[in-house]
Design an enzyme around this catalytic site. Structure first.
Site, PDB file in Angstrom:
ATOM      1  N   HIS A   1      43.796  33.195  37.959  1.00 45.96           N
ATOM      2  CA  HIS A   1      43.205  34.454  37.511  1.00 45.96           C
ATOM      3  C   HIS A   1      42.885  35.351  38.716  1.00 45.96           C
ATOM      4  CE1 HIS A   1      40.399  36.830  34.804  1.00 45.96           C
ATOM      5  NE2 HIS A   1      40.063  37.235  36.012  1.00 45.96           N
ATOM      6  N   GLU A   2      42.244  34.753  39.726  1.00 46.81           N
ATOM      7  CA  GLU A   2      41.825  35.571  40.880  1.00 46.81           C
ATOM      8  C   GLU A   2      43.028  36.057  41.682  1.00 46.81           C
ATOM      9  OE1 GLU A   2      38.982  36.729  40.919  1.00 46.81           O
ATOM     10  OE2 GLU A   2      38.189  35.354  39.417  1.00 46.81           O
TER      11      GLU A   2
ATOM     12  N   CYS B   1      36.759  38.501  32.244  1.00 50.50           N
ATOM     13  CA  CYS B   1      36.927  39.114  33.568  1.00 50.50           C
ATOM     14  C   CYS B   1      35.854  40.173  33.728  1.00 50.50           C
ATOM     15  CB  CYS B   1      38.314  39.741  33.672  1.00 50.50           C
ATOM     16  SG  CYS B   1      38.639  40.547  35.252  1.00 50.50           S
TER      17      CYS B   1
HETATM   18 NI    NI Z   1      39.014  38.911  36.790  1.00 50.24          NI
END
Ligand code: NI
Length: 178
Positions: A142-143, A100
């Site tokens: 994830h986003e 990330c």
């Molecule tokens: Ni991220």
């Protein structure tokens, strides 16, 4: 256009819930998207959520070209996703390594739903409705997590599977972040 600073884990703004976009015609929205694209491209990210640059709106972008350095990573179409709603399509879970831009230099093994459906709106306010699997499904999850104040380390089941990229994957050019 501008490359914006990406907030790093520890910043309380990354833990807040983002608000829905109400006006798709607002000039600020297109400027935000340009800044997000510039920032993601400059940092070679696979995706970016607005809260990562300090904007508490439900806006994410993602996209991965097929890349010979990451043969296991399928291509994911360049997507702007606003006000997303995510649902899992079954109970299948995959574990895979994630990074990330808000947790630079690290990787963790993260469980995600294998098959998800996501709905939302594109940059012009047109509806998006896709059912996806695998890496594409992982990137979206994830986003969208960023919009709920969730960073991937919070989802790691075994923290022994969390560490520095260059130690976990020595000699490998690991630049794919989201
Ligand atoms: Ni991220």
């Amino acid at each position: 256009m501008a490359v914006r600073q990406v907030l790093r884990m520890g910043d309380a703004r990354l833990l807040e819930r983002a608000q829905p976009v109400l006006d798709f015609g607002a000039p600020g929205l297109q400027e935000l998207l340009i800044d997000m694209r510039d920032t993601m491209a400059a940092l070679q990210g696979a995706g970016l959520a607005a809260p990562q640059i300090g904007v508490g709106l439900q806006v994410v972008i993602f996209g991965v070209e097929r890349n010979l350095r990451y043969p296991e990573a399928e291509a994911v179409p360049e997507t702007v996703l606003i006000n997303p709603v995510l649902t899992s399509l079954d109970d299948e879970i995959d574990e895979a390594w994630e990074g990330c831009l808000s947790v630079p230099g690290m990787r963790g093994l993260v469980p995600r739903h294998r098959h998800v459906r996501y709905r939302g709106f594109d940059a012009e306010g047109k509806p998006i409705d896709r059912s996806v699997s695998g890496f594409h499904a992982r990137v979206v999850q994830h986003e969208v997590d960023h919009l709920f104040g969730v960073l991937y380390p919070m989802r790691i089941r075994d923290l022994r599977q969390f560490g520095f990229s260059e130690v976990l994957f020595p000699g490998r050019d690991v630049t794919l972040d989201d």
